[in-house]
Scaffold this motif. Structure first.
Motif, PDB file in Angstrom:
ATOM      1  N   ARG A 137       0.907  -1.352   0.086  1.00  0.00           N
ATOM      2  CA  ARG A 137       0.134   0.183  -0.153  1.00  0.00           C
ATOM      3  C   ARG A 137       0.949   1.329   0.077  1.00  0.00           C
ATOM      4  N   GLN A 150      -4.290   3.632   5.836  1.00  0.00           N
ATOM      5  CA  GLN A 150      -5.175   2.557   6.184  1.00  0.00           C
ATOM      6  C   GLN A 150      -6.606   3.071   5.686  1.00  0.00           C
ATOM      7  N   LYS A 200     -11.311  -0.111   8.140  1.00  0.00           N
ATOM      8  CA  LYS A 200      -9.929   0.282   8.406  1.00  0.00           C
ATOM      9  C   LYS A 200      -9.294  -0.651   9.561  1.00  0.00           C
ATOM     10  N   ILE A 258      -8.106  -3.742   7.977  1.00  0.00           N
ATOM     11  CA  ILE A 258      -6.965  -3.628   7.466  1.00  0.00           C
ATOM     12  C   ILE A 258      -5.937  -3.811   8.480  1.00  0.00           C
ATOM     13  N   ALA A 259      -6.157  -3.039   9.605  1.00  0.00           N
ATOM     14  CA  ALA A 259      -5.006  -3.132  10.479  1.00  0.00           C
ATOM     15  C   ALA A 259      -4.882  -4.435  11.243  1.00  0.00           C
ATOM     16  N   GLU A 296      -2.879  -6.596   8.748  1.00  0.00           N
ATOM     17  CA  GLU A 296      -1.355  -5.946   8.569  1.00  0.00           C
ATOM     18  C   GLU A 296      -0.679  -6.516   9.908  1.00  0.00           C
TER      19      GLU A 296
END
Length: 102
Positions: free
Chosen positions: A8, A13, A24, A27-28, A31
């Motif tokens: 990315r 995010q 978000k 996504i966190a 990751e």
């Protein structure tokens, strides 16, 4: 190592969440390794990031090798333009006659 943060790049995010419709928080979690994305989520992220398959594979190299090893596979190879790092976001593995070890 999760390839998502490197793929990315400068996009945050929040921006990635807005572009994909993925939260978000999810996504966190992806990751940080706390959550593995579904195939649908992975595809949304791939399309939004337009990441090269070879870059994603390179970022996940150790994980791929460990997974293969856990299934008794001693050698892992890739084919086609991905092997040479030339593949674009929509690249398939192609029909290269010789695999390249990762």
């Amino acid at each position: 190592m999760d390839p998502l943060p490197s793929a990315r790049g400068a996009a945050g995010q929040r921006e990635l969440a807005d572009r994909t419709g993925v939260s978000k928080q999810l996504i966190a979690a992806i990751e940080s390794g706390a959550h593995r994305p579904s195939d649908d989520t992975r595809e949304r992220l791939r399309k939004a990031l337009q990441a090269r398959p070879s870059a994603l594979l390179r970022a996940a190299r150790e994980e791929v090798i460990a997974l293969a090893d856990s299934h008794g596979c001693a050698v892992v190879g890739v084919f086609g333009s991905i092997a040479g790092g030339e593949g674009g976001p929509a690249t398939t593995t192609g029909a290269s006659p010789e695999p390249v070890r990762i």
